[in-house]
Design a protein around this motif. Structure first.
Motif, PDB file in Angstrom:
ATOM      1  N   GLU A 128       0.833  -1.199   0.000  1.00  0.00           N
ATOM      2  CA  GLU A 128       0.000   0.000   0.000  1.00  0.00           C
ATOM      3  C   GLU A 128       0.874   1.258   0.000  1.00  0.00           C
ATOM      4  O   GLU A 128       0.575   2.239  -0.688  1.00  0.00           O
ATOM      5  CB  GLU A 128      -0.902  -0.009   1.232  1.00  0.00           C
ATOM      6  CG  GLU A 128      -1.885   1.154   1.303  1.00  0.00           C
ATOM      7  CD  GLU A 128      -2.848   1.145   0.150  1.00  0.00           C
ATOM      8  OE1 GLU A 128      -3.338   2.234  -0.211  1.00  0.00           O
ATOM      9  OE2 GLU A 128      -3.116   0.060  -0.405  1.00  0.00           O
ATOM     10  N   GLN A 129       1.948   1.230   0.777  1.00  0.00           N
ATOM     11  CA  GLN A 129       2.864   2.370   0.770  1.00  0.00           C
ATOM     12  C   GLN A 129       3.486   2.555  -0.610  1.00  0.00           C
ATOM     13  O   GLN A 129       3.612   3.679  -1.117  1.00  0.00           O
ATOM     14  CB  GLN A 129       3.944   2.162   1.825  1.00  0.00           C
ATOM     15  CG  GLN A 129       3.434   2.220   3.258  1.00  0.00           C
ATOM     16  CD  GLN A 129       4.517   1.916   4.268  1.00  0.00           C
ATOM     17  OE1 GLN A 129       5.650   1.594   3.886  1.00  0.00           O
ATOM     18  NE2 GLN A 129       4.182   2.012   5.554  1.00  0.00           N
ATOM     19  N   GLN A 130       3.895   1.429  -1.229  1.00  0.00           N
ATOM     20  CA  GLN A 130       4.447   1.517  -2.581  1.00  0.00           C
ATOM     21  C   GLN A 130       3.404   2.071  -3.557  1.00  0.00           C
ATOM     22  O   GLN A 130       3.723   2.891  -4.431  1.00  0.00           O
ATOM     23  CB  GLN A 130       4.925   0.145  -3.028  1.00  0.00           C
ATOM     24  CG  GLN A 130       6.127  -0.375  -2.238  1.00  0.00           C
ATOM     25  CD  GLN A 130       6.536  -1.767  -2.657  1.00  0.00           C
ATOM     26  OE1 GLN A 130       5.910  -2.363  -3.554  1.00  0.00           O
ATOM     27  NE2 GLN A 130       7.576  -2.309  -2.036  1.00  0.00           N
ATOM     28  N   ASN A 131       2.141   1.620  -3.385  1.00  0.00           N
ATOM     29  CA  ASN A 131       1.075   2.143  -4.252  1.00  0.00           C
ATOM     30  C   ASN A 131       0.870   3.631  -4.028  1.00  0.00           C
ATOM     31  O   ASN A 131       0.625   4.388  -4.973  1.00  0.00           O
ATOM     32  CB  ASN A 131      -0.230   1.392  -3.982  1.00  0.00           C
ATOM     33  CG  ASN A 131      -0.181  -0.045  -4.464  1.00  0.00           C
ATOM     34  OD1 ASN A 131       0.580  -0.360  -5.390  1.00  0.00           O
ATOM     35  ND2 ASN A 131      -0.971  -0.909  -3.857  1.00  0.00           N
ATOM     36  N   ALA A 132       0.951   4.051  -2.734  1.00  0.00           N
ATOM     37  CA  ALA A 132       0.790   5.479  -2.443  1.00  0.00           C
ATOM     38  C   ALA A 132       1.900   6.290  -3.111  1.00  0.00           C
ATOM     39  O   ALA A 132       1.653   7.350  -3.709  1.00  0.00           O
ATOM     40  CB  ALA A 132       0.791   5.712  -0.936  1.00  0.00           C
ATOM     41  N   VAL A 133       3.141   5.794  -3.002  1.00  0.00           N
ATOM     42  CA  VAL A 133       4.261   6.480  -3.662  1.00  0.00           C
ATOM     43  C   VAL A 133       4.045   6.516  -5.171  1.00  0.00           C
ATOM     44  O   VAL A 133       4.275   7.542  -5.835  1.00  0.00           O
ATOM     45  CB  VAL A 133       5.587   5.779  -3.309  1.00  0.00           C
ATOM     46  CG1 VAL A 133       6.739   6.386  -4.116  1.00  0.00           C
ATOM     47  CG2 VAL A 133       5.873   5.906  -1.818  1.00  0.00           C
ATOM     48  N   GLU A 136       1.398   9.055  -5.953  1.00  0.00           N
ATOM     49  CA  GLU A 136       1.938  10.424  -5.884  1.00  0.00           C
ATOM     50  C   GLU A 136       2.794  10.736  -7.112  1.00  0.00           C
ATOM     51  O   GLU A 136       2.701  11.829  -7.688  1.00  0.00           O
ATOM     52  CB  GLU A 136       2.758  10.571  -4.604  1.00  0.00           C
ATOM     53  CG  GLU A 136       1.926  10.533  -3.335  1.00  0.00           C
ATOM     54  CD  GLU A 136       2.788  10.633  -2.089  1.00  0.00           C
ATOM     55  OE1 GLU A 136       4.033  10.675  -2.255  1.00  0.00           O
ATOM     56  OE2 GLU A 136       2.230  10.681  -0.974  1.00  0.00           O
ATOM     57  N   ALA A 137       3.630   9.751  -7.501  1.00  0.00           N
ATOM     58  CA  ALA A 137       4.454   9.967  -8.700  1.00  0.00           C
ATOM     59  C   ALA A 137       3.576  10.139  -9.935  1.00  0.00           C
ATOM     60  O   ALA A 137       3.835  11.004 -10.787  1.00  0.00           O
ATOM     61  CB  ALA A 137       5.404   8.780  -8.885  1.00  0.00           C
ATOM     62  N   LYS A 138       2.512   9.329 -10.002  1.00  0.00           N
ATOM     63  CA  LYS A 138       1.598   9.439 -11.132  1.00  0.00           C
ATOM     64  C   LYS A 138       0.906  10.799 -11.138  1.00  0.00           C
ATOM     65  O   LYS A 138       0.751  11.426 -12.189  1.00  0.00           O
ATOM     66  CB  LYS A 138       0.552   8.325 -11.059  1.00  0.00           C
ATOM     67  CG  LYS A 138      -0.418   8.314 -12.234  1.00  0.00           C
ATOM     68  CD  LYS A 138      -1.411   7.177 -12.090  1.00  0.00           C
ATOM     69  CE  LYS A 138      -2.411   7.195 -13.245  1.00  0.00           C
ATOM     70  NZ  LYS A 138      -3.419   6.105 -13.075  1.00  0.00           N
ATOM     71  N   ALA A 143       0.227  16.061 -13.319  1.00  0.00           N
ATOM     72  CA  ALA A 143       0.261  17.524 -13.174  1.00  0.00           C
ATOM     73  C   ALA A 143       1.275  18.136 -14.145  1.00  0.00           C
ATOM     74  O   ALA A 143       1.010  19.167 -14.787  1.00  0.00           O
ATOM     75  CB  ALA A 143       0.609  17.895 -11.735  1.00  0.00           C
ATOM     76  N   LYS A 144       2.423  17.469 -14.240  1.00  0.00           N
ATOM     77  CA  LYS A 144       3.437  17.973 -15.164  1.00  0.00           C
ATOM     78  C   LYS A 144       2.931  17.912 -16.605  1.00  0.00           C
ATOM     79  O   LYS A 144       3.113  18.871 -17.380  1.00  0.00           O
ATOM     80  CB  LYS A 144       4.709  17.137 -15.012  1.00  0.00           C
ATOM     81  CG  LYS A 144       5.886  17.665 -15.829  1.00  0.00           C
ATOM     82  CD  LYS A 144       7.132  16.829 -15.557  1.00  0.00           C
ATOM     83  CE  LYS A 144       8.320  17.344 -16.375  1.00  0.00           C
ATOM     84  NZ  LYS A 144       9.535  16.530 -16.122  1.00  0.00           N
ATOM     85  N   ALA A 145       2.269  16.797 -16.962  1.00  0.00           N
ATOM     86  CA  ALA A 145       1.720  16.671 -18.319  1.00  0.00           C
ATOM     87  C   ALA A 145       0.639  17.716 -18.567  1.00  0.00           C
ATOM     88  O   ALA A 145       0.549  18.283 -19.665  1.00  0.00           O
ATOM     89  CB  ALA A 145       1.158  15.264 -18.517  1.00  0.00           C
ATOM     90  N   ALA A 146      -0.194  17.965 -17.512  1.00  0.00           N
ATOM     91  CA  ALA A 146      -1.240  18.981 -17.670  1.00  0.00           C
ATOM     92  C   ALA A 146      -0.625  20.357 -17.891  1.00  0.00           C
ATOM     93  O   ALA A 146      -1.099  21.133 -18.740  1.00  0.00           O
ATOM     94  CB  ALA A 146      -2.136  18.983 -16.426  1.00  0.00           C
ATOM     95  N   LYS A 147       0.449  20.657 -17.118  1.00  0.00           N
ATOM     96  CA  LYS A 147       1.125  21.945 -17.322  1.00  0.00           C
ATOM     97  C   LYS A 147       1.715  22.034 -18.729  1.00  0.00           C
ATOM     98  O   LYS A 147       1.625  23.078 -19.391  1.00  0.00           O
ATOM     99  CB  LYS A 147       2.222  22.126 -16.283  1.00  0.00           C
ATOM    100  CG  LYS A 147       1.697  22.373 -14.886  1.00  0.00           C
ATOM    101  CD  LYS A 147       2.838  22.568 -13.899  1.00  0.00           C
ATOM    102  CE  LYS A 147       2.315  22.837 -12.506  1.00  0.00           C
ATOM    103  NZ  LYS A 147       3.419  23.013 -11.528  1.00  0.00           N
ATOM    104  N   GLU A 148       2.306  20.929 -19.178  1.00  0.00           N
ATOM    105  CA  GLU A 148       2.858  20.931 -20.540  1.00  0.00           C
ATOM    106  C   GLU A 148       1.764  21.112 -21.586  1.00  0.00           C
ATOM    107  O   GLU A 148       1.934  21.862 -22.549  1.00  0.00           O
ATOM    108  CB  GLU A 148       3.625  19.626 -20.778  1.00  0.00           C
ATOM    109  CG  GLU A 148       4.907  19.515 -19.955  1.00  0.00           C
ATOM    110  CD  GLU A 148       5.602  18.191 -20.173  1.00  0.00           C
ATOM    111  OE1 GLU A 148       5.026  17.339 -20.877  1.00  0.00           O
ATOM    112  OE2 GLU A 148       6.723  17.997 -19.649  1.00  0.00           O
TER     113      GLU A 148
END
Length: 410
Positions: A128-133, A136-138, A143-148
């Motif tokens: 679950e912690q790995q999924n949370a990380v 967050e990365a996703k 967010a980065k793709a949306a900004k681009e």
């Protein structure tokens, strides 16, 4: 003679006295005899009662002897049954010891399964912690793709606008060249014209001699109503005319201004003038904070300061859709909070939102962990029920076997 008579009288008197004494003694003896007779009768009655009691006692002794004999026989029977019971109890003790050993084995198996469950739970929490990380990365990548994408869209819009302006400039240049050629041809074939009068400015239209001027439209005579209001400014999704119309509607809906058309128009123009260099800020104020315009229809600077403060301290940290929903929910607090207290209020709201978010994440983790743990616990429960059912069946079989061996008890 008299002496003899007196002596005789004395003897008579003595005889009478003795007779009276004897009578008294006889009476006393009769009374004693009567008393003795009565006592004899009572003694006879007592003797009879004693004989009756003795006969009853002898009968009871005989019955007791018979009962004692029966009790001895029954005691002997009980001793025999006791020996049988002791043997059966010893057999049951052996079987109970076997079942206890089996239960210990089942408990050990349960402990092993519980340890496996704990390991699986720890593994689930780690996953679950790995999924949370990963989430967050996703989210960061999204967010980065949306900004681009947003930057690319702005760049494309800018390029389209530049191309459109360039095309319009070329068309205007071609029209001016064509008009200059026509004017040159007319001047070559016609006599020289009289000197041109000075240009007359009417609204936004200059009438020059030789070029017929169009009559100004009613809209052109209205302040701030030139043709540029129908063109969207850079970074805006609405034209200035649309924003002005919305401002008039918001000002008209306000309770803090006299409802006079001139005053309403003046207030709307005040916002347009103050935001002339930042049309995108005016659009954001009109679209996202219309309640500020209603509350402060004559204070555009205060509206701008409140908007920027709330955006900086709260809404820029949120997703756009969440920020829009929260603005509508907190419109009263946004309107009534003083400018110097906005940061404090925004921090409180953000703290509540963060606490809710963490609680939601914790509940999601607990639910995921509970789902994985429930499957393992269901398997443990199923195995435990099977073991308990098997133990009960074996215990029942052992009891039935003992009863069959003993027969009827008592």
């Amino acid at each position: 003679m008299n002496k003899e008579v007196d002596a005789l009288k004395g003897d008579v008197r003595d005889a009478d006295a003795k007779l009276a004494t004897q009578e008294a003694e006889k009476k006393r003896l009769l009374e004693a005899l009567s008393s003795e007779t009565h006592r004899t009768d009572e003694l006879e009655k007592l003797i009879e009662e004693a004989l009756s009691s003795m006969a009853a006692f002898k009968s009871k002794i005989k019955d007791a002897e018979i009962a004692s004999q029966n009790d001895a026989e029954q005691l002997q029977t009980l001793e025999q049954q006791k020996e049988v019971r002791v043997d059966s109890i010893r057999a049951l003790s052996c079987k109970l010891q076997e079942l206890t050993e089996k239960e210990k084995a089942v408990e050990q198996e349960k402990q092993v399964l519980f340890q496996q469950t704990s390991q699986l739970s720890a593994r689930a929490m780690e996953l679950e912690q790995q999924n949370a990380v990963a989430r967050e990365a996703k989210a960061e990548l999204e967010a980065k793709a949306a900004k681009e994408r947003e930057a690319a869209a702005k760049k494309e819009a800018k390029e389209k606008k530049e191309a459109k302006e360039k095309k319009e400039a070329n068309e205007n240049k071609a029209a001016e060249e064509k008009q200059s050629e026509e004017a040159a041809n007319v001047s070559a074939s016609a006599p020289p014209p009289p000197p041109p009068p000075p240009p007359t400015v009417l609204g936004n239209i200059a009438t020059v001699s030789g070029i017929p001027a169009k009559s100004p439209s009613p809209r052109s005579l209205t302040p701030h109503a030139d043709s540029s209001e129908d063109v969207k400014k850079e970074g805006c999704t609405r034209t200035p005319a649309q924003l002005r119309h919305t401002l008039r509607f918001l000002v008209k809906d306000s309770e803090n201004i006299p409802h006079i058309p001139e005053e309403e128009e003046k207030a709307a123009n005040l916002f347009v003038d103050k935001f002339s260099k930042k049309p995108e800020a005016l659009e954001q104020l009109v679209v996202s904070y219309p309640f500020l315009v209603r509350e402060h229809p004559l204070q555009p600077v205060l509206c701008f300061k409140k908007m920027t403060a709330w955006e900086k301290d709260l809404f820029e940290r949120m997703k756009p859709d969440e920020a829009d929903a929260l603005r509508k929910q907190k419109c009263v607090e946004i309107t009534r909070t003083e400018l110097d207290k906005i940061k404090e209020e925004a921090d409180k709201v953000w703290g509540v939102l963060e606490q809710r978010r963490k609680e939601a994440e914790r509940q999601a983790k607990l639910q995921a962990l509970g789902n994985s743990r429930s499957s393992v616990m269901d398997e443990i429960k199923r195995r435990g029920e099977l073991a308990e059912k098997k133990r009960q069946q074996e215990l029942l079989k052992s009891k039935i076997a003992v009863v069959d061996e003993e027969g009827d008890i008592f």
